[in-house]
Design a protein around this motif. Structure first.
Motif, short mmCIF file in Angstrom:
data_model
loop_
_atom_site.label_atom_id
_atom_site.label_comp_id
_atom_site.label_asym_id
_atom_site.label_seq_id
_atom_site.Cartn_x
_atom_site.Cartn_y
_atom_site.Cartn_z
N GLN A 58 1.03 -1.43 0.13
CA GLN A 58 -0.09 0.11 0.14
C GLN A 58 0.70 1.04 0.16
OE1 GLN A 58 -2.63 0.27 3.06
NE2 GLN A 58 -3.80 1.49 2.06
N THR A 59 1.97 1.82 0.05
CA THR A 59 3.10 2.49 0.53
C THR A 59 3.79 1.52 -0.27
OG1 THR A 59 2.04 3.05 2.40
CG2 THR A 59 4.69 4.09 2.37
N TYR A 60 4.44 2.94 -1.07
CA TYR A 60 5.56 2.17 -2.14
C TYR A 60 6.20 3.26 -3.00
CZ TYR A 60 1.74 2.84 -5.60
OH TYR A 60 1.61 3.59 -6.65
N LEU A 61 7.00 3.31 -3.41
CA LEU A 61 8.17 4.56 -3.84
C LEU A 61 7.19 4.50 -5.34
CD1 LEU A 61 11.78 3.30 -3.67
CD2 LEU A 61 9.88 4.94 -2.13
N GLU A 62 6.90 5.48 -5.75
CA GLU A 62 5.91 5.61 -7.22
C GLU A 62 7.23 6.58 -7.91
OE1 GLU A 62 2.07 7.70 -7.90
OE2 GLU A 62 3.45 9.85 -6.98
N ASN A 63 7.66 7.68 -7.47
CA ASN A 63 8.66 8.01 -8.85
C ASN A 63 9.73 8.22 -8.41
OD1 ASN A 63 9.80 9.92 -9.88
ND2 ASN A 63 7.85 10.98 -10.76
N VAL A 64 10.92 7.68 -9.15
CA VAL A 64 12.59 8.50 -8.27
C VAL A 64 13.30 8.73 -9.36
CG1 VAL A 64 14.03 7.15 -7.72
CG2 VAL A 64 12.69 5.86 -6.96
N GLN A 65 13.95 9.91 -9.19
CA GLN A 65 14.86 10.71 -10.51
C GLN A 65 16.64 10.31 -9.96
OE1 GLN A 65 12.50 13.81 -9.93
NE2 GLN A 65 12.06 14.13 -12.27
N TYR A 66 17.38 11.00 -10.95
CA TYR A 66 18.44 10.75 -11.02
C TYR A 66 19.13 12.29 -11.19
CZ TYR A 66 16.85 5.64 -9.36
OH TYR A 66 16.43 4.74 -9.90
N PHE A 67 20.69 12.57 -10.57
CA PHE A 67 20.66 13.73 -10.75
C PHE A 67 22.46 12.93 -10.36
CE2 PHE A 67 16.80 15.37 -9.57
CZ PHE A 67 16.13 15.40 -10.33
N PRO A 68 22.94 12.32 -11.39
CA PRO A 68 24.78 12.56 -11.58
C PRO A 68 25.27 13.85 -11.63
CG PRO A 68 23.95 11.28 -13.13
CD PRO A 68 22.68 11.96 -12.74
N ASP A 69 26.67 13.81 -10.65
CA ASP A 69 27.16 15.15 -10.41
C ASP A 69 28.62 14.57 -10.07
OD1 ASP A 69 29.09 16.44 -9.91
OD2 ASP A 69 28.18 17.82 -8.27
N ILE A 70 29.24 14.35 -12.04
CA ILE A 70 30.38 13.40 -12.22
C ILE A 70 31.69 14.33 -11.65
CG2 ILE A 70 32.05 13.20 -13.75
CD1 ILE A 70 29.29 11.94 -13.85
N SER A 71 31.79 15.63 -11.19
CA SER A 71 33.11 16.38 -10.82
C SER A 71 32.98 15.65 -9.23
CB SER A 71 32.75 17.95 -10.66
OG SER A 71 32.59 18.39 -12.04
N ALA A 72 31.74 15.50 -8.88
CA ALA A 72 31.66 15.48 -7.24
C ALA A 72 31.89 13.71 -7.01
CB ALA A 72 30.53 16.08 -6.47
N GLY A 73 31.35 12.99 -8.29
CA GLY A 73 31.55 11.90 -8.10
C GLY A 73 30.34 11.71 -7.17
N THR A 74 29.21 11.60 -6.96
CA THR A 74 27.97 11.99 -6.54
C THR A 74 26.85 11.17 -7.31
OG1 THR A 74 27.52 13.50 -5.58
CG2 THR A 74 29.16 13.02 -4.32
N THR A 105 27.36 8.97 -16.86
CA THR A 105 28.54 9.14 -18.45
C THR A 105 29.65 10.27 -18.43
OG1 THR A 105 27.62 10.99 -19.40
CG2 THR A 105 26.99 8.74 -19.18
N LYS A 106 30.77 10.55 -19.00
CA LYS A 106 32.13 11.66 -18.95
C LYS A 106 31.13 12.32 -19.41
CE LYS A 106 35.57 8.68 -19.69
NZ LYS A 106 35.75 7.48 -19.73
N LYS A 107 29.98 13.19 -19.94
CA LYS A 107 28.96 13.87 -19.60
C LYS A 107 28.31 14.45 -18.42
CE LYS A 107 29.41 13.99 -25.16
NZ LYS A 107 29.27 13.77 -26.19
N GLY A 108 27.83 13.83 -18.10
CA GLY A 108 27.24 13.98 -16.54
C GLY A 108 26.03 13.21 -17.34
N ILE A 109 25.61 12.53 -18.30
CA ILE A 109 23.78 12.47 -18.33
C ILE A 109 23.19 11.63 -17.09
CG2 ILE A 109 22.71 12.18 -20.43
CD1 ILE A 109 24.65 12.73 -22.60
#
Length: 283
Positions: free
Chosen positions: A160-176, A279-283
């Protein structure tokens, strides 16, 4: 729910007016998830038909307290959905996935009737079409049209309680990687556990106790080791030559002690819980 569905053309576009979603004499069958234009559909008709209909029976196997989601991988172009003659919803966009919560409609184990009307304006040049021909003919660089259900259809059972939406934001410079998500039917005290791995090796594990129905956290995917970020054999950046993927597994834990692995996939999608790539372009 791939396989044989009932199917018919609606060249007069009269199905809605005559309520085919309630009763209709179906003339043909089609193999989902192949467009009627393809041979594998069992129809193999390259003639342009702007409106087509599908129908099949559905039996829910949900356990008590579970939410039932009806997923469509893609339907080209516009789709109207009915269940047992009740309108469920509409989606427009031939290349995007969509889903509906049908828990209340399939609360018992009886068979239910799922009906799909598809509208594909073949001759409308303003409709997003990729390389599908707008003339109805394959010529030059333009391909045969793809009309109807052309990706997998399935039922998913989630708590009944679940993840509805997840988004990802890579930061190549910080490695995070920064991860943002929303929780459907949020209950105070719910925890979200995220386990990230690379080639089956553990990278990091995070437990987030959201106070509302959304959360954000940042994870270090290079573990402050510089040689994991560059052009090295053991690097973790994505390139065409080394298409490395990070896998992520989410588990939702509710205050009553229940937990559920939400999903595991194989590649990054900006609005799913599939593993992400950097990716190396941070995509």
């Amino acid at each position: 729910m791939n396989g044989q569905w009932q199917f018919t053309f609606d060249d007069a576009d009269e199905g809605q007016r005559k309520q085919w979603y309630r009763e209709h004499d179906w003339s043909e069958h089609i193999e989902v998830s192949f467009a009627y234009q393809s041979q594998l559909s069992g129809i193999s008709d390259t003639t342009g038909h702007a409106v087509v209909w599908y129908q099949r029976t559905v039996t829910s196997q949900a356990e008590s307290g579970e939410t039932v989601l009806l997923h469509f991988g893609a339907v080209d172009y516009g789709a109207d959905i009915w269940l047992d003659g009740q309108f469920i919803g509409h989606h427009q966009g031939g290349h995007t996935s969509f889903s509906f919560d049908i828990t209340n409609q399939v609360s018992d184990s009886a068979e239910h009737t799922l009906t799909v009307r598809v509208w594909d304006p073949i001759h409308d040049e303003e409709v997003t079409r990729g390389k599908q021909s707008w003339t109805g003919r394959s010529e030059g660089i333009w391909y045969t049209n793809t009309t109807g259900i052309w990706q997998t259809v399935w039922l998913e059972y989630v708590p009944q309680t679940y993840l509805e939406n997840v988004q990802y934001f890579p930061d190549i410079s910080a490695g995070t990687i920064t991860i943002k998500g929303t929780i459907k039917h949020f209950v105070p005290g719910t925890q979200v556990q995220a386990v990230i791995t690379f080639k089956d090796d553990p990278v990091t594990e995070t437990i987030v106790p959201p106070e509302i129905d959304s959360f954000t956290f940042t994870a270090d995917v290079f573990a402050k080791k510089i040689f994991r970020s560059g052009f090295h054999n053991d690097g973790r950046l994505w390139t065409p030559e080394h298409p490395h993927l990070f896998a992520i597994r989410f588990t939702t834990k509710t205050p009553n002690g229940g937990s559920r692995i939400f999903g595991v996939g194989k590649y990054f999608h900006s609005k799913s819980t599939r593993p992400f790539l950097i990716t190396k372009k941070g995509i």
